[in-house]
Design a protein around this motif. Structure first.
Motif, PDB file in Angstrom:
ATOM      1  N   ALA A 426       0.847  -1.184   0.000  1.00  0.00           N
ATOM      2  CA  ALA A 426       0.000   0.000   0.000  1.00  0.00           C
ATOM      3  C   ALA A 426       0.889   1.243   0.000  1.00  0.00           C
ATOM      4  CB  ALA A 426      -0.904  -0.016   1.224  1.00  0.00           C
ATOM      5  N   THR A 427       0.388   2.303  -0.632  1.00  0.00           N
ATOM      6  CA  THR A 427       1.245   3.491  -0.803  1.00  0.00           C
ATOM      7  C   THR A 427       0.615   4.769  -0.261  1.00  0.00           C
ATOM      8  OG1 THR A 427       0.254   3.703  -2.985  1.00  0.00           O
ATOM      9  CG2 THR A 427       2.412   2.656  -2.885  1.00  0.00           C
ATOM     10  N   TRP A 428      -0.585   4.690   0.325  1.00  0.00           N
ATOM     11  CA  TRP A 428      -1.237   5.947   0.699  1.00  0.00           C
ATOM     12  C   TRP A 428      -0.764   6.519   2.034  1.00  0.00           C
ATOM     13  CZ3 TRP A 428      -4.749   5.522   4.861  1.00  0.00           C
ATOM     14  CH2 TRP A 428      -5.182   4.226   5.139  1.00  0.00           C
ATOM     15  N   MET A 429       0.234   5.879   2.630  1.00  0.00           N
ATOM     16  CA  MET A 429       0.856   6.390   3.862  1.00  0.00           C
ATOM     17  C   MET A 429       2.332   6.049   3.763  1.00  0.00           C
ATOM     18  SD  MET A 429      -1.067   7.313   6.625  1.00  0.00           S
ATOM     19  CE  MET A 429      -2.797   7.375   6.935  1.00  0.00           C
ATOM     20  N   PRO A 430       3.169   6.728   4.566  1.00  0.00           N
ATOM     21  CA  PRO A 430       4.590   6.372   4.551  1.00  0.00           C
ATOM     22  C   PRO A 430       4.808   4.950   5.073  1.00  0.00           C
ATOM     23  CG  PRO A 430       4.206   8.429   5.751  1.00  0.00           C
ATOM     24  CD  PRO A 430       2.860   7.825   5.480  1.00  0.00           C
ATOM     25  N   PRO A 431       5.982   4.373   4.799  1.00  0.00           N
ATOM     26  CA  PRO A 431       6.276   3.026   5.311  1.00  0.00           C
ATOM     27  C   PRO A 431       6.167   2.970   6.833  1.00  0.00           C
ATOM     28  CG  PRO A 431       7.957   3.722   3.757  1.00  0.00           C
ATOM     29  CD  PRO A 431       7.093   4.918   4.013  1.00  0.00           C
ATOM     30  N   ILE A 432       5.958   1.763   7.345  1.00  0.00           N
ATOM     31  CA  ILE A 432       5.885   1.564   8.798  1.00  0.00           C
ATOM     32  C   ILE A 432       7.037   0.641   9.194  1.00  0.00           C
ATOM     33  CG2 ILE A 432       4.482   0.719  10.716  1.00  0.00           C
ATOM     34  CD1 ILE A 432       1.993   1.279   8.994  1.00  0.00           C
ATOM     35  N   SER A 433       8.072   1.235   9.756  1.00  0.00           N
ATOM     36  CA  SER A 433       9.203   0.436  10.223  1.00  0.00           C
ATOM     37  C   SER A 433       8.790  -0.288  11.503  1.00  0.00           C
ATOM     38  CB  SER A 433      10.395   1.342  10.505  1.00  0.00           C
ATOM     39  OG  SER A 433      10.045   2.227  11.559  1.00  0.00           O
TER      40      SER A 433
END
Ligand code: ACM
Ligand code: ZN
Length: 730
Positions: A426-433
């Motif tokens: 998914a691309t609608w939010m920044p990555p989640i580390s």
């Protein structure tokens, strides 16, 4: 006074020779280590209180697999040398437990069977990782250090949502997912059974829901599936011993095109529909103006409630778009009759009718946050806050309960990083580390709020096509189940600790240290995961070149690197100290856990910012990927860059090398379908970039787009450069 874990570990590492490091996740409240160890033998007895036979059998089965020993079980009191499971009614905190390991036996007592199960999980985490293997492991010392642990969760709700509607995971995978959740003391599975792309629950009164609604595509391209009512019972039984409550989610009024495809009379217009083969959000809501819709929901929820013993029923409720209700005469008549002013209030009206049905069944309704934001509800519900954790304050004001599942931290269908080569996600939010997921604070955001806990969500619209679309580069595998695990682990461990461990006792560095020991456990469980890339501690530019100093992101896992721009493998040189290279763009390094599990390479991407007027960076070429004077196809992933119908400019820019890049032609594909192409030879050199214009007339969201260029190096392969994509009209 008993010591807390952190102080204990500090003093232990200095003073208690032989004391083993304790790496339990989620971190328990209190740990006291002692002298000696308990050794499991083929004669070890499992004794238990009579309510705990399921838990005792579970433990017997785990040991039976990995040790190959058939340990005896006996209802009754503790005996010397035995592992004893008991209930302690004086323990007040639900799901709490005490574990005491001494050389002469193991005692696990719990506030309830769930607590006993968690005591067992903590015990297993103290055994060698091989204890999880289902095949007999030889030459292992089955020992546990003497220890006393008192523990209980800080939140009653520690959940995961699994989207089995967009992509159908079979019942064996669902069981495995439950098992993995339980290993980390997660206790609620939100079973997302319904969505536009599929209806996954057998309902006897409406057989077409699964005959039609569970399948997309035609003939040999048909895909999908569903759970029979027998499958559901089996899943619930499996989850029960693991203290996981399985909560069905029956989505309405939106996200139910699969039901409309089966029974078109459910929608306002009653037009025929098909189950979509792509990710798609339908605007065909269930019509709130027809009594037949309420009868349908009553019938479906009756069967659902009789199958699922959970005290909760989830009714979805997210993302409804109301255009059809605004124009439907029947829906409009209800609005008028009920004195409602907005079409969205009709959702509140619908929810209230369902609340009445659920009240008669003694069930509590859960839904996404929208259910408390559309109209006024007649009863208390539980709302899943997926936008912003601070919005839980809305639940308090209205007297409801809240669960934190913010997309920013808990949506595991987002990638972990922006590292090139990261999986499609998914691309609608920044990555989640991992660190970002861990930073979620599961606190109440207002005084007196009712935050029950936290929940991760694994949406599956990114792998709706299952094995066809997806590939995990580092694994060279493309099974969706692997992909789902790659997204889930290790971030599930971070969310599990957010839900279980008190905020004041949580610290990311300490978590990351413990996490390093869990990859081996996931391996023994046969569970895929993402390996973190090494971190760059320092970069120094000097006369000899650029010197990289790296730091481990998994303690003890080797780092391997290349200095020529090639993709590192488990056989590349071992990193033992700072490495100097002449071109920093040619340095790559990976974390290696084992031959199957290694990270994406970190690398210094070339800085293309001066070319951003050419559009989005979409790929780069290097000498190693170009043949001299011999045209070969170069495929460039354009998914996401092709964003709708229109004209696109594709620009090739040379950034280095002495030979020019010869392009014989370019083609654009949607999946395998050729959309447009230009057959014309062009040359790219440092002075001349080359642009092509291509047209898209049949865009489909969620579909992969690929550019293919025929390229060669003229007179040699000394050429580097990049390609950019820009949309030039609307
Ligand atoms: C959601 O992400 N639509 C709940
Ligand atoms: Zn209607």
């Amino acid at each position: 006074m008993k010591q807390l874990l952190s102080t204990l570990l500090l003093s232990c590492s200095l003073t208690c020779i032989g004391a083993q490091e304790i790496n339990i996740i989620p971190k328990p409240i209190q740990i006291t280590q002692a002298e000696g160890k308990f050794v499991l033998t083929p004669q070890t007895l499992i004794t238990y209180d009579k309510e705990l036979e399921l838990q005792a059998s579970y433990l017997q089965e785990i040991f039976g697999g990995s040790t190959g020993w058939d340990l005896q079980m006996e209802e009754g009191n503790a005996q010397t040398g035995a592992i004893h499971l008991s209930l302690n009614p004086e323990m007040r905190q639900a799901e709490g437990y005490e574990l005491e390991v001494t050389p002469s036996g193991v005692q696990i007592s719990g506030a309830d069977p769930g607590g006993v199960f968690y005591g067992i999980q903590t015990l297993l985490q103290l055994f060698p990782a091989e204890v999880y293997n289902v095949i007999r492991q030889k030459n292992i010392a089955w020992e546990v250090p003497a220890i006393k642990i008192s523990d209980a969760p800080s939140h009653p709700w520690r959940g995961m949502m699994l989207d089995v509607a967009r992509y159908f995971f079979d019942k064996d995978f669902v069981k495995k997912y439950i098992d993995m959740m339980a290993m980390y003391k997660m206790n609620k599975l939100q079973f997302h059974l319904i969505d536009d792309s599929g209806w996954r629950l057998e309902i006897k009164k409406y057989p077409k829901l699964t005959e039609i609604g569970a399948w997309a595509g035609k003939d040999q391209n048909r895909f999908g599936g569903y759970y029979t009512q027998e499958d559901i019972k089996e899943i619930i039984e499996y989850a029960k011993v693991r203290n996981v409550e399985v909560i069905p989610e029956i989505e309405f009024p939106a996200h139910m095109l699969s039901a409309v495809a089966a029974y078109p009379w459910l929608s306002c217009k009653g037009e025929p529909r098909e189950v979509p083969t792509q990710h798609f959000i339908s605007r065909d809501l269930i019509c709130v103006g027809k009594e037949s819709s309420y009868q349908f929901l009553q019938d479906v929820l009756d069967e659902t409630a009789s199958l699922f013993p959970s005290r909760y029923i989830n009714i979805g409720g997210d993302e409804a778009v109301y255009d059809n209700w605004e124009t439907c005469p029947k829906c409009q008549a209800v609005m008028k009759r009920e004195g409602l002013t907005k079409a969205s209030d009709l959702q509140g009206y619908l929810t209230n009718r369902v609340l009445q049905m659920m009240k008669e069944k003694n069930r509590t309704v859960i839904g996404w946050e929208e259910i408390i934001q559309r109209g006024k509800l007649d009863a208390r519900v539980v709302a899943l806050f997926w936008h912003n954790e601070k919005d839980t304050i809305q639940a308090v004001e209205k007297g409801h309960w809240a669960i934190l599942t913010p997309a920013t931290h808990a949506y595991l269908d987002f990638p972990e990083s922006k590292t090139p080569g990261e999986v499609k996600a998914a691309t609608w939010m920044p990555p989640i580390s991992i660190e970002k997921a861990y930073s979620l604070d599961a606190k109440d955001y207002s005084e007196g709020s009712h935050v029950l806990g936290v929940q991760g969500c694994l949406w599956s619209d990114q792998f709706i096509h299952g094995t066809i679309l997806q590939e995990i580069t580092p694994l060279n595998e493309n099974r969706s189940e692997n992909y789902a695990e790659y997204f889930t682990f290790p971030r599930l461990l971070a969310l599990a600790e957010v839900g279980w461990t008190r905020e004041s006792a949580r610290e990311y560095k300490d978590f990351a240290r413990r996490l390093a020991y869990h990859y081996a456990r996931l391996d023994q469980k046969g569970c895929n995961y993402r390996v973190p890339e090494p971190a760059i501690a320092q970069i120094q530019e000097g006369a000899q070149g650029v010197t990289f100093t790296l730091s481990e992101s998994v303690a003890g896992a080797p780092i391997r690197y290349t200095a020529n721009g090639s993709y590192p493998t488990v056989h590349s040189p071992l990193y033992t100290g700072p490495v100097t290279v002449d071109d920093k763009n040619n340095f790559r390094a990976i974390t290696v856990i084992n031959n199957r599990h290694y990270s994406l390479p970190i690398y210094f991407a070339y800085d293309y910012s001066e070319y951003k007027h050419f559009g989005e960076f979409s790929g780069e070429w290097k000498p190693a990927s170009i043949q001299a004077d011999k045209a070969a196809p170069w495929r460039i992933d354009a998914t996401g860059k092709i964003s709708g119908n229109g004209t696109y400019e594709i620009t090739f820019v040379q950034t280095g090398g002495n030979n020019s890049l010869k392009i014989d032609g370019i083609k654009l594909f949607k999946r395998e379908e050729l959309l447009d192409g230009i057959n014309a030879m062009r040359k790219v050199d440092k002075q001349h970039q080359v642009s092509y214009r291509l047209h898209v007339k049949s865009f489909e969201a969620g579909t992969p787009f690929t550019l293919e260029a025929q390229v060669s190096g003229e007179g040699g392969n000394s050429t580097n450069g990049a390609v950019f994509i820009k949309k030039v009209d609307e």
